[in-house]
Design a protein around this motif. Structure first.
Motif, short mmCIF file in Angstrom:
data_model
loop_
_atom_site.label_atom_id
_atom_site.label_comp_id
_atom_site.label_asym_id
_atom_site.label_seq_id
_atom_site.Cartn_x
_atom_site.Cartn_y
_atom_site.Cartn_z
N ALA A 18 -6.94 7.80 -0.07
CA ALA A 18 -7.55 9.03 -0.61
C ALA A 18 -6.91 9.43 -1.93
O ALA A 18 -7.60 9.87 -2.86
N ALA A 19 -5.61 9.25 -2.04
CA ALA A 19 -4.89 9.71 -3.24
C ALA A 19 -5.00 8.73 -4.41
O ALA A 19 -5.05 9.15 -5.56
N ARG A 20 -5.03 7.42 -4.16
CA ARG A 20 -4.90 6.45 -5.24
C ARG A 20 -6.12 5.57 -5.48
O ARG A 20 -6.14 4.80 -6.44
N SER A 21 -7.13 5.63 -4.64
CA SER A 21 -8.25 4.70 -4.81
C SER A 21 -9.03 4.92 -6.11
O SER A 21 -9.53 3.97 -6.70
N ASP A 22 -9.13 6.16 -6.58
CA ASP A 22 -9.86 6.40 -7.84
C ASP A 22 -9.17 5.70 -9.01
O ASP A 22 -9.82 5.05 -9.83
N GLN A 43 -11.97 -3.27 -2.55
CA GLN A 43 -12.11 -3.38 -1.10
C GLN A 43 -11.32 -4.58 -0.58
O GLN A 43 -10.66 -4.50 0.46
N THR A 44 -11.35 -5.69 -1.30
CA THR A 44 -10.59 -6.87 -0.90
C THR A 44 -9.09 -6.56 -0.88
O THR A 44 -8.39 -6.93 0.06
N VAL A 45 -8.62 -5.87 -1.90
CA VAL A 45 -7.20 -5.52 -1.98
C VAL A 45 -6.82 -4.54 -0.87
O VAL A 45 -5.78 -4.69 -0.23
N TRP A 50 -4.23 -3.03 4.29
CA TRP A 50 -4.36 -2.58 5.68
C TRP A 50 -3.59 -3.51 6.62
O TRP A 50 -2.84 -3.04 7.46
N ARG A 51 -3.77 -4.80 6.44
CA ARG A 51 -3.12 -5.77 7.32
C ARG A 51 -1.61 -5.77 7.16
O ARG A 51 -0.89 -6.02 8.12
N LYS A 68 -0.33 -4.87 -8.10
CA LYS A 68 -0.08 -6.30 -8.27
C LYS A 68 -1.15 -7.10 -7.55
O LYS A 68 -1.68 -8.07 -8.09
N ALA A 69 -1.50 -6.69 -6.34
CA ALA A 69 -2.54 -7.38 -5.58
C ALA A 69 -3.88 -7.30 -6.29
O ALA A 69 -4.65 -8.26 -6.31
N LEU A 70 -4.16 -6.16 -6.92
CA LEU A 70 -5.42 -5.99 -7.65
C LEU A 70 -5.53 -7.01 -8.78
O LEU A 70 -6.54 -7.70 -8.92
N PHE A 71 -4.47 -7.14 -9.56
CA PHE A 71 -4.51 -8.04 -10.70
C PHE A 71 -4.45 -9.51 -10.29
O PHE A 71 -5.15 -10.34 -10.84
N THR A 72 -3.64 -9.82 -9.30
CA THR A 72 -3.56 -11.23 -8.87
C THR A 72 -4.84 -11.65 -8.17
O THR A 72 -5.28 -12.79 -8.33
N THR A 73 -5.46 -10.76 -7.41
CA THR A 73 -6.74 -11.09 -6.77
C THR A 73 -7.81 -11.30 -7.83
O THR A 73 -8.61 -12.23 -7.75
#
Length: 173
Positions: A18-22, A43-45, A50-51, A68-73
């Motif tokens: 809720a706080a950081r997704s935007d 959504q993938t990140v 979540w896992r 980091k996951a956003l950019f590497t994905t």
């Protein structure tokens, strides 16, 4: 249809989203240049987060992990060609106060970013939108600081000579 079992989100995950997704979605959009792909990327990140939420929060920096996951994905999607469906353009919606000039400016920036290589685009977004240092950008992308500097130099050179951005910077005739 009622689900028999629906897992509850890990503690603190819903608040983080809720706080950081935007902010994460803005970064994803700048990388992909497409709202639908940006949402897919985020959504993938978030699925990955979540896992691994328990181990991520043990480190104390879930947003750093998410970025980091956003950019590497994003970079890995480029390496593996996207083979999923490509949605059509969304239907026209009435404008919510956006002027034609602002829309044209956003489009000019989006098109200029789209002309960059994925590596250059990732460097530009991390360095100049996310305001990360050269060292931190290199860590996020998993490359050397010199690679970040070279890609940044090439990207900025390309953006400076982009004819659409020249009009944008000059305030349009």
């Amino acid at each position: 249809m009622q689900r028999l079992w629906e897992p509850a989100p890990p503690e603190g995950f819903a608040q983080f989203v809720a706080a950081r997704s935007d902010a994460l979605l803005r970064s994803a959009w700048l990388l992909t240049g497409d709202a639908g792909r940006a949402e897919d990327l985020l959504q993938t990140v978030l699925t990955d987060l979540w896992r691994r939420w328990a181990s991520i929060t043990d480190g104390g920096q879930p947003e750093a992990y998410a970025r980091k996951a956003l950019f590497t994905t994003y970079v890995s999607w480029w390496r593996r060609r996207w083979r999923a469906e490509i949605p059509s353009d969304p239907p026209e919606r009435p404008s919510g106060g956006d002027t034609a000039g602002e829309s044209a400016d956003r489009d000019a920036v989006r098109r200029a970013l789209a002309r960059l290589s994925r590596q250059q685009r990732a460097v530009v977004v991390l360095r100049y939108v996310e305001d990360l240092s050269v060292q931190r950008t290199a860590e996020v992308l998993g490359c050397s600081e010199n690679t970040v500097k070279v890609q940044s130099l090439r990207a900025l050179r390309s953006l400076r000579t982009d004819p659409n951005l020249e009009l944008f910077a000059a305030g349009r005739p």
